[in-house]
Design a protein around this motif. Structure first.
Motif, PDB file in Angstrom:
ATOM      1  N   VAL A 179      10.652   1.799  -7.695  1.00 26.02           N
ATOM      2  CA  VAL A 179      11.859   2.387  -8.270  1.00 26.02           C
ATOM      3  C   VAL A 179      12.299   1.532  -9.445  1.00 26.02           C
ATOM      4  CG1 VAL A 179      14.252   2.983  -7.847  1.00 26.02           C
ATOM      5  CG2 VAL A 179      12.548   3.368  -6.080  1.00 26.02           C
ATOM      6  N   LEU A 180      12.475   2.165 -10.555  1.00 26.20           N
ATOM      7  CA  LEU A 180      12.890   1.452 -11.750  1.00 26.20           C
ATOM      8  C   LEU A 180      14.396   1.597 -11.927  1.00 26.20           C
ATOM      9  CD1 LEU A 180      10.109   2.633 -14.167  1.00 26.20           C
ATOM     10  CD2 LEU A 180      10.381   0.325 -13.284  1.00 26.20           C
ATOM     11  N   PRO A 181      15.022   0.537 -12.284  1.00 28.77           N
ATOM     12  CA  PRO A 181      16.428   0.669 -12.625  1.00 28.77           C
ATOM     13  C   PRO A 181      16.576   1.677 -13.751  1.00 28.77           C
ATOM     14  CG  PRO A 181      15.805  -1.635 -12.476  1.00 28.77           C
ATOM     15  CD  PRO A 181      14.532  -0.842 -12.391  1.00 28.77           C
ATOM     16  N   LYS A 182      17.488   2.534 -13.565  1.00 25.65           N
ATOM     17  CA  LYS A 182      17.602   3.633 -14.491  1.00 25.65           C
ATOM     18  C   LYS A 182      17.812   3.148 -15.927  1.00 25.65           C
ATOM     19  CE  LYS A 182      20.348   7.750 -15.306  1.00 25.65           C
ATOM     20  NZ  LYS A 182      21.718   8.253 -15.196  1.00 25.65           N
ATOM     21  N   LYS A 183      18.719   2.252 -16.066  1.00 19.16           N
ATOM     22  CA  LYS A 183      19.011   1.783 -17.419  1.00 19.16           C
ATOM     23  C   LYS A 183      17.776   1.163 -18.057  1.00 19.16           C
ATOM     24  CE  LYS A 183      23.432   2.681 -17.175  1.00 19.16           C
ATOM     25  NZ  LYS A 183      23.872   3.981 -17.648  1.00 19.16           N
ATOM     26  N   CYS A 184      17.082   0.413 -17.265  1.00 22.48           N
ATOM     27  CA  CYS A 184      15.896  -0.251 -17.796  1.00 22.48           C
ATOM     28  C   CYS A 184      14.843   0.771 -18.190  1.00 22.48           C
ATOM     29  CB  CYS A 184      15.333  -1.222 -16.767  1.00 22.48           C
ATOM     30  SG  CYS A 184      16.498  -2.470 -16.238  1.00 22.48           S
ATOM     31  N   ALA A 185      14.667   1.721 -17.310  1.00 28.01           N
ATOM     32  CA  ALA A 185      13.655   2.731 -17.593  1.00 28.01           C
ATOM     33  C   ALA A 185      13.998   3.492 -18.862  1.00 28.01           C
ATOM     34  CB  ALA A 185      13.539   3.685 -16.407  1.00 28.01           C
ATOM     35  N   GLU A 186      15.254   3.818 -18.975  1.00 30.41           N
ATOM     36  CA  GLU A 186      15.639   4.598 -20.149  1.00 30.41           C
ATOM     37  C   GLU A 186      15.654   3.744 -21.400  1.00 30.41           C
ATOM     38  OE1 GLU A 186      19.343   6.357 -19.013  1.00 30.41           O
ATOM     39  OE2 GLU A 186      18.357   8.034 -17.987  1.00 30.41           O
ATOM     40  N   ALA A 187      15.850   2.493 -21.223  1.00 30.43           N
ATOM     41  CA  ALA A 187      15.923   1.637 -22.398  1.00 30.43           C
ATOM     42  C   ALA A 187      14.546   1.225 -22.897  1.00 30.43           C
ATOM     43  CB  ALA A 187      16.750   0.404 -22.074  1.00 30.43           C
ATOM     44  N   TYR A 188      13.663   0.976 -21.999  1.00 30.38           N
ATOM     45  CA  TYR A 188      12.427   0.319 -22.410  1.00 30.38           C
ATOM     46  C   TYR A 188      11.177   1.162 -22.222  1.00 30.38           C
ATOM     47  CZ  TYR A 188      15.570  -3.628 -22.209  1.00 30.38           C
ATOM     48  OH  TYR A 188      16.627  -4.475 -22.379  1.00 30.38           O
ATOM     49  N   PHE A 189      11.265   2.154 -21.443  1.00 32.15           N
ATOM     50  CA  PHE A 189      10.091   2.970 -21.231  1.00 32.15           C
ATOM     51  C   PHE A 189      10.211   4.232 -22.058  1.00 32.15           C
ATOM     52  CE2 PHE A 189       8.812   1.192 -16.792  1.00 32.15           C
ATOM     53  CZ  PHE A 189       8.626  -0.046 -17.386  1.00 32.15           C
ATOM     54  N   PRO A 190       9.107   4.867 -22.294  1.00 36.20           N
ATOM     55  CA  PRO A 190       9.150   6.067 -23.127  1.00 36.20           C
ATOM     56  C   PRO A 190      10.082   7.111 -22.530  1.00 36.20           C
ATOM     57  CG  PRO A 190       6.910   5.378 -22.742  1.00 36.20           C
ATOM     58  CD  PRO A 190       7.760   4.528 -21.866  1.00 36.20           C
ATOM     59  N   GLN A 191      10.633   7.838 -23.427  1.00 37.87           N
ATOM     60  CA  GLN A 191      11.532   8.890 -22.977  1.00 37.87           C
ATOM     61  C   GLN A 191      10.713  10.003 -22.330  1.00 37.87           C
ATOM     62  OE1 GLN A 191      14.022  10.261 -26.102  1.00 37.87           O
ATOM     63  NE2 GLN A 191      15.689  10.781 -24.691  1.00 37.87           N
ATOM     64  N   ILE A 192      11.142  10.450 -21.207  1.00 43.72           N
ATOM     65  CA  ILE A 192      10.450  11.556 -20.540  1.00 43.72           C
ATOM     66  C   ILE A 192      11.462  12.639 -20.240  1.00 43.72           C
ATOM     67  CG2 ILE A 192       8.508  10.287 -19.574  1.00 43.72           C
ATOM     68  CD1 ILE A 192      10.067   9.883 -17.041  1.00 43.72           C
ATOM     69  N   SER A 193      11.017  13.826 -20.444  1.00 44.35           N
ATOM     70  CA  SER A 193      11.926  14.944 -20.206  1.00 44.35           C
ATOM     71  C   SER A 193      11.537  15.722 -18.962  1.00 44.35           C
ATOM     72  CB  SER A 193      11.939  15.870 -21.415  1.00 44.35           C
ATOM     73  OG  SER A 193      10.609  16.257 -21.730  1.00 44.35           O
ATOM     74  N   GLN A 194      10.293  15.606 -18.580  1.00 47.26           N
ATOM     75  CA  GLN A 194       9.836  16.313 -17.395  1.00 47.26           C
ATOM     76  C   GLN A 194       9.736  15.338 -16.222  1.00 47.26           C
ATOM     77  OE1 GLN A 194       9.429  19.619 -17.319  1.00 47.26           O
ATOM     78  NE2 GLN A 194      10.169  19.547 -19.449  1.00 47.26           N
ATOM     79  N   PRO A 195      10.049  15.828 -15.053  1.00 48.48           N
ATOM     80  CA  PRO A 195       9.953  14.938 -13.879  1.00 48.48           C
ATOM     81  C   PRO A 195       8.568  14.348 -13.702  1.00 48.48           C
ATOM     82  CG  PRO A 195      11.116  16.942 -13.326  1.00 48.48           C
ATOM     83  CD  PRO A 195      10.587  17.146 -14.716  1.00 48.48           C
ATOM     84  N   GLU A 196       7.568  15.063 -14.172  1.00 53.44           N
ATOM     85  CA  GLU A 196       6.207  14.548 -14.003  1.00 53.44           C
ATOM     86  C   GLU A 196       5.984  13.287 -14.810  1.00 53.44           C
ATOM     87  OE1 GLU A 196       6.937  17.721 -14.855  1.00 53.44           O
ATOM     88  OE2 GLU A 196       6.802  18.377 -12.769  1.00 53.44           O
ATOM     89  N   GLY A 197       6.754  13.149 -15.844  1.00 54.41           N
ATOM     90  CA  GLY A 197       6.639  11.946 -16.638  1.00 54.41           C
ATOM     91  C   GLY A 197       5.321  11.846 -17.359  1.00 54.41           C
ATOM     92  N   LEU A 198       4.898  10.626 -17.520  1.00 59.67           N
ATOM     93  CA  LEU A 198       3.637  10.412 -18.212  1.00 59.67           C
ATOM     94  C   LEU A 198       2.987   9.127 -17.718  1.00 59.67           C
ATOM     95  CD1 LEU A 198       4.661   8.040 -20.311  1.00 59.67           C
ATOM     96  CD2 LEU A 198       5.452   9.982 -21.615  1.00 59.67           C
ATOM     97  N   PRO A 199       1.690   9.046 -17.907  1.00 58.30           N
ATOM     98  CA  PRO A 199       1.011   7.806 -17.500  1.00 58.30           C
ATOM     99  C   PRO A 199       1.380   6.668 -18.436  1.00 58.30           C
ATOM    100  CG  PRO A 199      -0.542   9.339 -18.500  1.00 58.30           C
ATOM    101  CD  PRO A 199       0.765  10.073 -18.392  1.00 58.30           C
ATOM    102  N   LEU A 200       1.560   5.563 -17.835  1.00 59.83           N
ATOM    103  CA  LEU A 200       1.996   4.395 -18.599  1.00 59.83           C
ATOM    104  C   LEU A 200       1.021   3.262 -18.333  1.00 59.83           C
ATOM    105  CD1 LEU A 200       4.489   3.894 -20.373  1.00 59.83           C
ATOM    106  CD2 LEU A 200       5.566   2.825 -18.406  1.00 59.83           C
ATOM    107  N   LYS A 201       0.467   2.754 -19.405  1.00 65.60           N
ATOM    108  CA  LYS A 201      -0.464   1.638 -19.239  1.00 65.60           C
ATOM    109  C   LYS A 201       0.305   0.332 -19.243  1.00 65.60           C
ATOM    110  CE  LYS A 201      -4.846   3.453 -20.781  1.00 65.60           C
ATOM    111  NZ  LYS A 201      -5.983   3.311 -21.696  1.00 65.60           N
TER     112      LYS A 201
END
Length: 855
Positions: free
Chosen positions: A348-370
DNA sequence: GTGCTGCATGGGC
DNA sequence: GGCCCATGCAGCA
């Protein structure tokens, strides 16, 4: 202090003597945030046309060329502070070019520049708000903030803290060395070119702390090491040029450390600092909200919680960056929860962190992250979210292999950083022992230290030392360093989750299965076994207890050859060794004599991340399968465990039905000393479960020997006890008395120091029915036993607690009855415990044999 | 029966 | 009171 604009009758421009018109025309916003330069018509017009600096500051320093159009922009004063943008690669762009490039390359996640311009110079009121937005609040995505900070704030180590985060106690107790900093009064810098540190006393909450004044350049000059900054704050910029001063506790210098450390990124801290700085600076005379929100709100919902601030250390950075010149931007860190570290494989990623530092995702499926780990292995996680209460819950899926490869568990900390310029995400970690050496976590930390790493090393609060193959442990004599934020009331483990806290309390036990524990046993150092020949069979006996060896993973190569994979203590790379190679408890690449090409940590790892993943998975699977099979096999007999008194101060608490997995990925079930040609009592046996089982009536050499030795053992015990009873006649007899075997049994002269586990085999031949009865006593520790028991000590404490006289268990075989936990701290020496221990020692010793295949 | 997936729940801040 | 997030759990493969 300049004359307030409102009080002067002349144009605010000191190079202009013209009187102000009525009403005066507004120019740029002044540093205090509320007032504006009141200008004459001419100067105001020049300002609005963007020609003020050109006209009045043409000979001043601070002119720079726009990277795009080449136009000269004055970056050296507040007047034009809003008319250029700092670029990530360095340099500046004028407003016009920046707008174009922003439109063309707009990337919400990874901005290319920092815009210092206001939307319009004639709306100076917008500046603070926009700056705040840029800094991470409001509608501007948080993810813009890191670059903002990166560009402006030389921050050498650890997370920045807002002034009000520092109080006296923090300074003295909490702050780590080099964590100390003081926000810099940027307006002072702008005006006189000196970097003045605002005394912390200046802040409203009565904080005290560092109070220094340094020339502007001394910030870098005092650095112990150069800082890789894409944009150094050489040019005084608008208020965002916040800088931090740090003290190095060892020399008291202000400075920055870490060759590859880029300024700290927590995006909201930009806002945090900026907002508070404005606020604080004005707090003396104008205790109002300067940044448009109450001070208290600066720590509000939009804040990146302190527990997520990256506390990455220089060493970790060094490890991550290796020898490359890449710049590392620590993003955030998170303490693994039980579910994070569990099987589900979802972090589980902290929401703020995820939104701040990880790519923006609009779909729940998200995307693969290397994501690359500290060892250089690359992992691909699925970065996604779940809708949750009108919000989102961000998770990284598929993290199990990575977490396992780093041998992380709940309580450990994973750190996320970004490698620049590649933009690669780096995942590091700190073991719990490094992160939680205080308070209630202290115990866990001690335990970890006790098992996996050195404890009590020279206290050097400014450094970290490795505690195990891949983690770090704080060398903190005071036990405060790494726990600073965790000591806060709202710490992650402090009160955040009782469930997690409970789990951490469980960490007092090293979760280790019995089989795994056996697999880790090695002959003691400098061991010289005494070889005893019984009826043609050689028996090795050791005076000392075995030691814990290095866990390995046994695998079979394509050619069918058995090998084992072992992880280097230093670099954590996996190296291949012959399956029968005996490893010490600590092993490094340098000891890889069999493979000179890989006898150095710099040598590449043979395993790819995928292969390693498979290996770990298969190891887990095998371990799990074996556990299940073993459980089924032994279920009727197993009520307690064998006393692993050889584990010195360790204790195993058997927990039937609970399969612990903590070390399952590493523990090998390999016979620790099963050597070809060895004819010891174990080695002449097939591995557990693989050969035909001996019947109770079996009269083979092994069975006879075991039986005879057991009798001898019991006789010795009886004799000893008789002697003690004679000595302590009149003393109170303990409540539980060890049942003894038949006195008529002959003594085995070869039984000098044999394993108590041998005794267990005897219970099967009917000669130890008494023991069977005692085994089923109503001891509160039924099903458990305490491996902390040191037989000699037990004997001292209790006249009837003869544990058999043997202290060394030959780490042969895999004959564990079930899994158990190794407990590092012995139970309190209460009578009950003592008695229970006695009982357990005796009974357990009788229930487990080193010849498990004897039935 | 087991593991995975997606969502719901509820404690804590 | 709202949000975050650790974890539970139902449904599904």
């Amino acid at each position: 202090m300049s004359v307030p604009a409102a009080l002067s009758r002349s144009c605010y421009n000191p190079q202009c003597k013209e009187p102000k018109p009525e009403p005066p025309r507004k120019g740029w916003r002044l540093r205090n945030g509320d007032c504006y330069a009141e200008l004459c018509d001419r100067c105001a017009s020049l300002f609005e046309e963007g020609k003020f600096c050109e006209t009045f500051h043409s000979k001043a320093s601070g002119w720079r060329d726009c990277e795009s159009c080449g136009k000269q922009v004055h970056c050296g004063c507040i007047v034009s502070a809003h008319s250029f943008a700092l670029l990530d690669p360095g340099g500046i762009e004028c407003v016009a070019c920046n707008r174009k490039s922003t439109l063309l390359t707009a990337s919400p996640a990874w901005p290319t520049s920092i815009l210092f311009n206001a939307s319009s110079p004639d709306k100076p009121k917008d500046h603070p708000a926009k700056l705040n937005q840029l800094a991470g609040s409001g509608p501007v995505p948080w993810r813009q903030a890191p670059a903002l900070f990166n560009s402006c704030i030389p921050r050498p180590d650890l997370q920045p803290r807002s002034p009000y985060e520092i109080d006296g106690s923090i300074i003295s107790d909490r702050l780590m060395p080099r964590e100390r900093y003081t926000p810099i009064d940027f307006p002072e810098r702008l005006t006189n070119g000196n970097m003045k540190h605002v005394p912390i006393e200046k802040f409203e909450n009565g904080n005290s702390g560092l109070k220094t004044e340094e020339p502007q350049n001394s910030f870098m000059n005092n650095s112990q090491q150069p800082v890789s900054l894409k944009e150094e704050p050489s040019t005084p910029q608008f208020g965002l040029s916040t800088a931090y001063a740090f003290t190095n506790e060892t020399n008291g210098h202000l400075g920055v450390t870490g060759p590859h450390f880029r300024p700290a990124p927590p995006p909201t801290l930009a806002k945090h600092f900026y907002g508070n700085m404005l606020y604080e600076i004005n707090s003396s005379g104008e205790n109002q909200i300067r940044n448009g929100r109450p001070r208290g709100d600066a720590r509000g919902k939009n804040q990146l919680l302190p527990r997520y601030w990256p506390r990455i250390t220089d060493q970790e950075l060094q490890q991550i960056s290796g020898e490359s010149n890449s710049v590392i931007t620590p993003l955030f860190e998170k303490m693994l929860s039980a579910s994070d570290a569990g099987k589900i494989g979802r972090l589980v990623l902290p929401k703020k962190c995820a939104e701040a530092y990880f790519p923006q995702i609009s779909q729940p499926e998200g995307l693969p992250l290397k994501v690359q780990d500290a060892k250089g292995s690359e992992w691909t996680f699925q970065f996604r979210f779940w809708p949750n209460n009108n919000s989102r819950m961000y998770v990284l899926e598929g993290v199990t292999p990575c977490i396992q490869s780093m041998q992380l568990q709940a309580g450990d900390i994973v750190t996320f950083s970004r490698l620049e310029p590649e933009g690669k995400l780096i995942m590091g970690f700190r073991k719990a022992s490094a992160a939680q050496p205080s308070d209630q976590e202290n115990e866990a930390g001690k335990v970890f230290n006790g098992v996996s790493g050195p404890v009590g090393e020279a206290a050097d609060p400014s450094s970290w030392s490795k505690t195990d193959k891949s983690g770090y442990v704080a060398k903190d004599g005071h036990g405060t360093k790494a726990s600073l934020p965790r000591r806060r009331k709202n710490s992650t483990l402090g009160s955040r989750s009782k469930r997690l806290r409970i789990d951490r309390e469980d960490l007092i036990e090293l979760k280790l299965t019995w089989q795994e524990a056996q697999g880790l046993l090695r002959p003691p150092p400098n061991h010289v076994p005494s070889v005893v020949v019984i009826e043609g069979f050689e028996f090795e006996e050791y005076e000392d207890a075995p030691v814990l060896g290095k866990p390995t993973i046994i695998a079979t190569e394509n050619g069918g050859e058995k090998i084992q994979w072992v992880q280097c203590e230093d670099c954590s790379k996996w190296r291949k060794l012959p399956a029968d190679y005996l490893l010490p408890s600590k092993w490094t690449c340098a000891e890889n004599k069999l493979d000179p090409e890989r006898s150095s940590c710099s040598a590449a790892q043979e395993l790819t991340s995928e292969e390693l993943e498979d290996l770990l998975r298969s190891s887990n699977t095998a371990s799990s399968d074996k556990m299940k099979a073993h459980k089924e096999e032994n279920a009727p007999n197993v009520e307690a465990l064998e006393g692993l008194d050889t584990l010195a101060n360790l204790a195993i608490l058997g927990e039937e039905g609970e399969a612990t997995q903590t070390l399952s990925s590493q523990a090998t079930t390999k016979h620790p000393r099963h050597r070809p040609g060895c004819s010891c009592i174990v080695c002449i046996q097939p591995p557990s479960g693989k050969g035909p089982k001996h019947k109770q009536t079996c009269t083979c050499n092994v069975c006879l020997t075991v039986k005879r030795r057991f009798r001898t053992l019991m006789m010795r015990r009886e004799r000893k006890q008789s002697e003690k009873e004679a000595e302590s006649s009149g003393k109170k007899q303990p409540s539980q008395v060890m049942p003894l075997p038949n006195k008529s049994q002959e003594e085995d002269p070869t039984l000098s120091n044999s394993s108590p586990s041998l005794k267990r085999a005897m219970e099967h031949d009917g000669s130890s029915e008494e023991h069977n009865r005692s085994k089923t006593s109503d001891s509160p520790f039924k099903g458990q036993f305490d491996l902390n028991i040191q037989p000699e000590r037990e004997e001292e404490m209790s006249p009837c607690s003869d544990s058999g006289g043997g202290t060394a268990v030959k780490p042969h075989g895999e004959g564990g009855a079930t899994e158990g936990h190794v407990q590092l701290h012995p139970p309190p020496p209460s009578d009950e415990n003592q008695n229970s221990s006695v009982d357990k020692t005796t009974s357990n010793s009788l229930q487990e044999a080193e010849v498990p295949s004897i039935t």
